[in-house]
Design an enzyme around this catalytic site. Sequence first.
Site, mmCIF file in Angstrom:
data_model
loop_
_atom_site.group_PDB
_atom_site.id
_atom_site.type_symbol
_atom_site.label_atom_id
_atom_site.label_comp_id
_atom_site.label_asym_id
_atom_site.label_seq_id
_atom_site.Cartn_x
_atom_site.Cartn_y
_atom_site.Cartn_z
ATOM 1 N N GLY A 249 0.762 -1.243 0.000
ATOM 2 C CA GLY A 249 0.000 0.000 0.000
ATOM 3 C C GLY A 249 0.790 1.288 0.000
ATOM 4 N N PRO A 295 4.724 -4.807 -0.787
ATOM 5 C CA PRO A 295 4.616 -3.645 -1.682
ATOM 6 C C PRO A 295 4.567 -4.074 -3.147
ATOM 7 C CG PRO A 295 6.866 -3.884 -0.868
ATOM 8 C CD PRO A 295 6.081 -4.999 -0.250
ATOM 9 N N ARG A 297 2.975 -1.489 -5.939
ATOM 10 C CA ARG A 297 3.054 -0.214 -6.658
ATOM 11 C C ARG A 297 4.388 0.487 -6.441
ATOM 12 N NH1 ARG A 297 -1.614 2.825 -7.690
ATOM 13 N NH2 ARG A 297 -2.657 1.661 -6.059
ATOM 14 N N TYR A 338 -10.537 5.071 -12.042
ATOM 15 C CA TYR A 338 -10.352 5.780 -10.760
ATOM 16 C C TYR A 338 -10.117 7.276 -10.920
ATOM 17 C CZ TYR A 338 -8.372 1.025 -10.093
ATOM 18 O OH TYR A 338 -8.118 -0.314 -10.112
ATOM 19 N N CYS A 365 -13.216 3.612 -28.861
ATOM 20 C CA CYS A 365 -14.535 4.153 -29.205
ATOM 21 C C CYS A 365 -15.344 4.351 -27.945
ATOM 22 C CB CYS A 365 -15.244 3.176 -30.120
ATOM 23 S SG CYS A 365 -15.215 3.755 -31.781
ATOM 24 N N GLU A 366 -14.948 5.309 -27.158
ATOM 25 C CA GLU A 366 -15.616 5.513 -25.879
ATOM 26 C C GLU A 366 -15.202 6.888 -25.370
ATOM 27 O OE1 GLU A 366 -15.961 2.052 -23.653
ATOM 28 O OE2 GLU A 366 -15.942 3.072 -21.727
ATOM 29 N N TYR A 394 0.134 -1.477 -12.260
ATOM 30 C CA TYR A 394 -1.302 -1.511 -12.584
ATOM 31 C C TYR A 394 -1.626 -0.876 -13.932
ATOM 32 C CZ TYR A 394 -1.387 -2.739 -7.655
ATOM 33 O OH TYR A 394 -1.141 -3.352 -6.446
HETATM 34 N N1 LLP Z 1 -1.212 -7.141 -0.763
HETATM 35 C C1 LLP Z 1 -2.531 -7.285 -0.971
HETATM 36 C C2 LLP Z 1 -3.248 -8.318 -0.256
HETATM 37 C C3 LLP Z 1 -3.195 -6.443 -1.877
HETATM 38 O O1 LLP Z 1 -4.498 -6.583 -2.050
HETATM 39 C C4 LLP Z 1 -2.459 -5.469 -2.589
HETATM 40 C C5 LLP Z 1 -3.114 -4.596 -3.557
HETATM 41 C C6 LLP Z 1 -1.073 -5.368 -2.361
HETATM 42 C C7 LLP Z 1 -0.490 -6.213 -1.435
HETATM 43 C C8 LLP Z 1 -0.201 -4.369 -3.071
HETATM 44 O O2 LLP Z 1 -0.554 -3.073 -2.805
HETATM 45 P P1 LLP Z 1 0.350 -1.858 -3.380
HETATM 46 O O3 LLP Z 1 1.649 -1.864 -2.624
HETATM 47 O O4 LLP Z 1 0.547 -2.126 -4.810
HETATM 48 O O5 LLP Z 1 -0.472 -0.667 -3.117
HETATM 49 N N2 LLP Z 1 -5.669 -1.569 -9.342
HETATM 50 C C9 LLP Z 1 -5.511 -0.578 -8.307
HETATM 51 C C10 LLP Z 1 -4.721 -1.101 -7.134
HETATM 52 C C11 LLP Z 1 -5.355 -2.292 -6.482
HETATM 53 C C12 LLP Z 1 -4.536 -2.807 -5.357
HETATM 54 C C13 LLP Z 1 -5.096 -4.077 -4.848
HETATM 55 N N3 LLP Z 1 -4.332 -4.715 -3.841
HETATM 56 C C14 LLP Z 1 -4.828 0.659 -8.904
HETATM 57 O O6 LLP Z 1 -4.549 0.663 -10.099
HETATM 58 O O7 LLP Z 1 -4.619 1.646 -8.200
#
Ligand code: LLP
Length: 441
Positions: A249, A295, A297, A338, A365-366, A394
Amino acid sequence: MNQRDTLTINAAGHLTIGGADTVELAKKFGTPLYVMDEKYVRDMCSAYRTAIEEDYAGNGLVLYASKAFSCTAIYRIVAAERIGVDVVSGGELYTALKAGFPADKIYMHGNNKLPAELSMAVENGVGCIVVDSFAEIDALEAICERAGTVQRILIRVNPGVEAHTHHFIQTAKTDSKFGFSLADGTAEKITLYALQKKHLRMEGYHCHIGSQIFEKESFCLAADKMLAFMAEMKSQHSFEASVLNLGGGYGIWYAEGDAQYTVADYSLYLKTVIAEVKKKAAEYGLKEPYLLIEPGRSIVGEAGITLYTVGTIKEIPGVKKYVAVDGGMFDNPRYALYQAKYTAVLANRAAEKPSEVVSIAGKCCESGDIVCANVSLPRAETGDILAVLSTGAYNYSMASNYNRNLVPPVVLVRNGEADYIVKPQSYEDLTRNDVIPEFLK
Ligand code: LLP
């Protein structure tokens, strides 16, 4: 522009990534094109790993959340950085295994893992499965009994902390398809249920409080709640969890207003959370748990950019100007989903000052097919190369063939050299699985 060491502007006024001229990359590989800087990914992996080594005596593991960007090469890179991975589907698991990723460092997630995915995980010796329902516990127990193995598991719980970018809230009642609530007693119930299973080794807990979060306090609060719960399970049921997974996150920089962290800042970020875990473990008289973080992202997001070629430019007087590119929501659906913010740069004129605010439109087309809205750019012209920054996470992983557009290839840059890590799709690929059944012939 702020992608620190990854991006610079060279003497020709071109944007460079990882030492490679983006205009040359566009010429050589075509557009649209995803480009990833290997060094940035490696530096991020090692920053997190080092934080655990230095401040937690190496008593933990960083898991790269591969939903952010999954292909065989990325699993190779993170394996070389001695970290683990989190996978959430048979497809991600298959890709990791195909890349030769050590199975014992793979953690399997999912709120509705299919029986075939659970069997695949067990058969391949996946290190740990993070269970998320009573039914999954039963299904997994049966699979492990048949296979004659014991599977390590964690239980996903919901600590009642929800975080979103710049704020977080504590919730007593959670409405989420993920996890079991600490507050309503279900986390305790599933713990006792899992502990009865002969073929499951219940080791601890997992939580994930959100994504694109900048406030350390939200992670610290989640850690407090998890350790308080672990202390409760110890005193009431003599179960002392040995593993704590605090999820992913950590936020990244996309556009003005986002914090601008260096790689070292992420290490400090994790060190703050580690300090909290240590403090609370001591306070509750618990053994310091084996610590996992996931992590996604922050490891790949700022390592990547997308290159496009500018096509049609349309000005709607008094309303806005659309600069259309050869990509769109099929390579980056995040604005459509988003209203995500991004920064765009004219890669072939990167030193020029912005002179207008435009929206970057895709070719689908949107009308909602926007790549980024209201970005400042020099006056763009057809044929310019446009770079959208921070697209490493992502984007490719959420791409589609909408409108039968081709998902762009991905090139990896190492010290100025670039090569494919995902090859271009062809029109033939698009129709590969199409069949005409007998009754249509
Ligand atoms: N662990 C779990 C259980 C998760 O559900 C996620 C992300 C992560 C780790 C990794 O989180 P990060 O460090 O990447 O924030 N598609 C969305 C993001 C969805 C994230 C879902 N879970 C976007 O494009 O912002």
